[in-house]
Structure formats: C-alpha cells, structure tokens
Write a protein that holds these residues in place. Sequence first.
Motif, short mmCIF file in Angstrom:
data_model
loop_
_atom_site.label_atom_id
_atom_site.label_comp_id
_atom_site.label_asym_id
_atom_site.label_seq_id
_atom_site.Cartn_x
_atom_site.Cartn_y
_atom_site.Cartn_z
N VAL A 33 0.86 -1.19 0.00
CA VAL A 33 0.00 0.00 0.00
C VAL A 33 0.90 1.24 0.00
CG1 VAL A 33 -1.64 1.37 1.35
CG2 VAL A 33 -1.93 -1.11 1.17
N VAL A 34 0.53 2.21 -0.81
CA VAL A 34 1.22 3.50 -0.80
C VAL A 34 0.17 4.57 -0.49
CG1 VAL A 34 2.52 5.19 -2.11
CG2 VAL A 34 2.94 2.75 -2.46
N GLY A 35 0.49 5.41 0.45
CA GLY A 35 -0.44 6.45 0.85
C GLY A 35 0.17 7.84 0.77
N TRP A 36 -0.71 8.81 0.64
CA TRP A 36 -0.35 10.22 0.73
C TRP A 36 -1.06 10.83 1.94
CZ3 TRP A 36 3.23 12.90 -2.02
CH2 TRP A 36 3.68 12.37 -3.22
N PHE A 37 -0.31 11.57 2.71
CA PHE A 37 -0.85 12.27 3.86
C PHE A 37 -0.43 13.73 3.78
CE2 PHE A 37 -2.34 8.82 6.62
CZ PHE A 37 -1.80 7.73 5.97
N ARG A 38 -1.11 14.57 4.54
CA ARG A 38 -0.71 15.98 4.58
C ARG A 38 -0.85 16.50 6.00
NH1 ARG A 38 -5.72 18.60 1.06
NH2 ARG A 38 -7.36 18.37 2.65
N GLN A 39 -0.06 17.51 6.28
CA GLN A 39 -0.11 18.13 7.60
C GLN A 39 0.02 19.63 7.45
OE1 GLN A 39 2.69 16.62 10.50
NE2 GLN A 39 1.37 17.28 12.18
N ALA A 40 -1.00 20.34 7.88
CA ALA A 40 -0.99 21.80 7.88
C ALA A 40 -0.47 22.29 9.23
CB ALA A 40 -2.39 22.33 7.61
N PRO A 41 0.04 23.51 9.29
CA PRO A 41 0.56 24.04 10.56
C PRO A 41 -0.49 23.99 11.66
CG PRO A 41 1.20 25.44 8.74
CD PRO A 41 0.23 24.45 8.18
N GLY A 42 -0.11 23.45 12.79
CA GLY A 42 -1.00 23.41 13.94
C GLY A 42 -2.06 22.33 13.87
N LYS A 43 -2.00 21.50 12.84
CA LYS A 43 -3.01 20.45 12.68
C LYS A 43 -2.34 19.09 12.67
CE LYS A 43 -6.46 23.17 10.20
NZ LYS A 43 -7.37 23.21 9.02
N GLU A 44 -3.15 18.05 12.92
CA GLU A 44 -2.63 16.69 12.87
C GLU A 44 -2.49 16.25 11.41
OE1 GLU A 44 -4.39 14.94 17.07
OE2 GLU A 44 -4.93 14.01 15.17
N ARG A 45 -1.63 15.27 11.25
CA ARG A 45 -1.46 14.68 9.92
C ARG A 45 -2.77 14.02 9.51
NH1 ARG A 45 3.59 10.95 9.58
NH2 ARG A 45 4.63 12.92 9.14
N GLU A 46 -3.17 14.24 8.26
CA GLU A 46 -4.43 13.66 7.80
C GLU A 46 -4.24 12.88 6.51
OE1 GLU A 46 -7.68 16.18 6.46
OE2 GLU A 46 -6.28 17.58 5.52
N PHE A 47 -5.03 11.86 6.39
CA PHE A 47 -5.01 11.00 5.21
C PHE A 47 -5.53 11.76 4.00
CE2 PHE A 47 -5.43 7.33 2.63
CZ PHE A 47 -6.67 7.41 2.02
N VAL A 48 -4.89 11.53 2.86
CA VAL A 48 -5.32 12.14 1.61
C VAL A 48 -5.76 11.07 0.61
CG1 VAL A 48 -4.60 13.53 -0.38
CG2 VAL A 48 -3.77 14.11 1.91
N ALA A 49 -4.90 10.12 0.32
CA ALA A 49 -5.21 9.09 -0.68
C ALA A 49 -4.28 7.90 -0.47
CB ALA A 49 -5.04 9.64 -2.09
N ALA A 50 -4.71 6.75 -0.96
CA ALA A 50 -3.87 5.56 -0.90
C ALA A 50 -4.27 4.61 -2.01
CB ALA A 50 -4.01 4.86 0.46
N ALA A 51 -3.38 3.66 -2.27
CA ALA A 51 -3.66 2.67 -3.31
C ALA A 51 -3.04 1.34 -2.94
CB ALA A 51 -3.13 3.14 -4.66
N ARG A 52 -3.74 0.28 -3.24
CA ARG A 52 -3.19 -1.08 -3.16
C ARG A 52 -3.29 -1.65 -4.56
NH1 ARG A 52 -2.29 -4.67 0.96
NH2 ARG A 52 -3.57 -3.54 2.45
#
Length: 124
Positions: A33-52
């Motif tokens: 599985v490969v995933g993309w996550f993002r994190q904005a300043p002052g926020k928790e890391r959040e899931f964006v997309a993934a693929a298997r």
Amino acid sequence: QVTLVESGGGLVQAGGSLRLSCAASGRTLGNWVVGWFRQAPGKEREFVAAARWSVSTTWYADSVKGRFTISRDNAKNTVYLQMSSLKPEDTAVYSCATGLSVRIVTSPRQYDYWGQGTQVTVSS
C-alpha cells in the motif's frame, strides 16, 4: 529498507493544479500500500489518498475526492498524486508513505516508511 523522496510541491493559485511525485528506492513498491498524507501548521497529519495496486483499489479522503488522483509508474518505481481544483485549505506539507502490513490505510501508524515531505501552498 525503503527510501521515499517526494517532489513537485510549490505555490499555486486556487483552482490550479500540481502533480506530486514519490520516488521509491530500496525495493519495488509492488503490492505494498502507498499512501499520501498531509499536515498543515498546527493540525494533525491527515489522510489524503492511498492505493493497493495488487487489487487495483484506491481510497480518497472525502475532502479531495474528485479532485485528486493517485497513480503510479512501475518502470520508475514512482507514485504520483495529481491534484486539481486546488483550494487554500489544501495548503500543507504532503508526504508519501508505504508499509508491508498496512490494513487501515487512513492510519499513519500503519505505515513503516515515510518521505521527507513537500510543501504545497495554495493562494486565494
């Protein structure tokens, strides 16, 4: 050991597009599985997309569904995140990740290897 290197971030106006790349070395991503996550300043890391890729399945966060697309180039051992119709709220550091035993694709703890991240800034 797997090394992931992201690129393609930058500054873009709202409504614009960017394509992020995640180049892997050390092993072929293959069926992991490969995933993309993002994190904005002052926020928790959040899931964006993934693929298997083994089952041709992709997942997207509701906030990006219809605007972002995850894909890969096997020959280059690279995964992409095509981002369109970008919004200021998409501004964040975007990171790719992978792992051998990812079962909950939206959970960062499931992933073993992470890239250093690339900054995406969307201006209004």
